[in-house]
Design a protein around this motif. Sequence first.
Motif, short mmCIF file in Angstrom:
data_model
loop_
_atom_site.label_atom_id
_atom_site.label_comp_id
_atom_site.label_asym_id
_atom_site.label_seq_id
_atom_site.Cartn_x
_atom_site.Cartn_y
_atom_site.Cartn_z
N SER A 188 0.84 -1.00 0.05
CA SER A 188 -0.01 0.08 -0.17
C SER A 188 1.00 1.44 0.01
CB SER A 188 -0.84 0.07 1.17
OG SER A 188 -0.14 -0.03 2.33
N SER A 189 2.01 1.23 0.60
CA SER A 189 2.90 2.22 0.63
C SER A 189 3.56 2.58 -0.57
CB SER A 189 4.00 2.21 1.62
OG SER A 189 3.40 2.12 2.97
N LEU A 198 3.53 5.88 -5.56
CA LEU A 198 3.53 6.08 -6.94
C LEU A 198 2.42 6.98 -7.62
CD1 LEU A 198 5.08 2.57 -7.60
CD2 LEU A 198 6.23 5.09 -7.76
N THR A 199 1.15 6.51 -6.71
CA THR A 199 -0.08 7.03 -7.54
C THR A 199 -1.07 7.79 -6.67
OG1 THR A 199 -1.26 4.77 -7.27
CG2 THR A 199 0.13 5.05 -9.45
N GLY A 200 -0.43 7.83 -5.28
CA GLY A 200 -1.57 8.39 -4.61
C GLY A 200 -1.63 9.88 -4.50
N THR A 201 -2.40 10.65 -3.55
CA THR A 201 -2.33 11.95 -3.24
C THR A 201 -1.14 12.37 -2.56
OG1 THR A 201 -3.34 11.75 -1.15
CG2 THR A 201 -4.85 11.68 -3.19
N MET A 202 -0.94 13.72 -2.58
CA MET A 202 0.38 14.35 -1.85
C MET A 202 0.37 13.84 -0.44
SD MET A 202 3.11 15.75 -2.27
CE MET A 202 2.90 16.53 -3.76
N GLU A 203 -0.93 14.01 0.17
CA GLU A 203 -0.80 13.58 1.69
C GLU A 203 -0.52 11.98 1.87
OE1 GLU A 203 -4.33 13.25 5.34
OE2 GLU A 203 -4.69 14.33 3.33
N ALA A 230 3.66 7.85 3.29
CA ALA A 230 4.37 6.60 2.96
C ALA A 230 5.93 7.04 2.78
CB ALA A 230 3.93 6.24 1.52
N LEU A 231 6.42 8.04 2.71
CA LEU A 231 7.94 8.16 2.26
C LEU A 231 8.84 7.83 3.36
CD1 LEU A 231 9.69 9.57 0.56
CD2 LEU A 231 9.62 11.99 1.69
N PRO A 232 8.47 8.18 4.85
CA PRO A 232 9.41 7.72 5.79
C PRO A 232 9.62 6.11 5.95
CG PRO A 232 8.02 9.21 6.77
CD PRO A 232 7.38 9.02 5.35
N PHE A 233 8.58 5.26 5.84
CA PHE A 233 8.67 3.85 5.73
C PHE A 233 9.43 3.51 4.64
CE2 PHE A 233 6.70 0.00 4.35
CZ PHE A 233 6.96 -0.83 5.32
N LEU A 234 9.30 3.89 3.43
CA LEU A 234 9.92 3.56 2.13
C LEU A 234 11.48 3.86 2.26
CD1 LEU A 234 6.83 3.86 -0.38
CD2 LEU A 234 7.69 1.75 0.66
N LEU A 235 11.63 5.15 2.76
CA LEU A 235 12.77 5.60 2.43
C LEU A 235 13.85 4.69 3.55
CD1 LEU A 235 14.64 7.90 1.43
CD2 LEU A 235 14.14 9.25 3.66
#
Length: 283
Positions: A27-28, A33-38, A43-48
């Motif tokens: 989901s992250s 890739l395709t979600g809203t800015m929010e 998702a960014l911290p987890f994926l980073l």
Amino acid sequence: MAVADSVPGVSGGTIAFLLGFYDKFISSVDDMLTGTMERRKAALPFLLKLAVGWAAAFLICAVILANLFDTYIYEISSLFIGLTVCTVPIVVMEERSSLKNHYPHIIFTALGVAVVPLMMYFNPVSRESSVDLTQISPQLALFLFIAAVLAVSVMVLPGISGSTMLLIMGLYVPLISAVSAVIHLELAYVPMLVVFGLGMITGLVFIAKLLRYCLEKYRSQTIYLSIGLLIGSLYAIVLGATTLDVPRPPMSFETFSILFFLLGAGILALLQYLKKRAEKKAA
């Protein structure tokens, strides 16, 4: 996850599944890739965190495997088999609630088992000499791009690794060697690796959304298929030695290493221990 993705056998998605964050991972990626800015910000911290650890471990594995694969192919393959064989019952136990009372969906397991041998049988590249990734051509670029899309698609599935898909297509050893060469500043491999990277990004965009939908709407079918892919990947691992620059015979009972098989099983046992320990701390 990077260690799993860098070797034929179980996928990085399988490791995420075994450690309990697979749904969050999918989901992250989809949100990023395709979600809203929010959603992207969430998702960014987890994926980073995952990306930094994955990149570092993958580069280290590429260097190590490029040096060891030819010499210790049967020992490494035995370890992969241990990982794969022991993953199947763990996946079944973890997903027993979604698999229970959906037994007709076992047809998807049969389909997954059949896919890998059929792909190896009908793929002519795996029977030829090793691909030279320093030779730039439109045909090789297209083949690499398609291979990358397929590899990343199975990489995020809780099943076979992207490396197994590359092994099937005769590209695993050439790509591992190319990554290791670039790390040592042999830049002739860079153009084809860039093409491969673009294929991975393209595949990830499509597969993340598709998997998120399948896990939400058709979870039992997806898990049954993943189990079949895991079982089928054993065929590719056994034949892994035939894809080397200098092909060697497929694994046999004489070349199978029970010690490395048990090491693979031990790695999975350790992962399960870490997962349960993390769950206790969270509780």
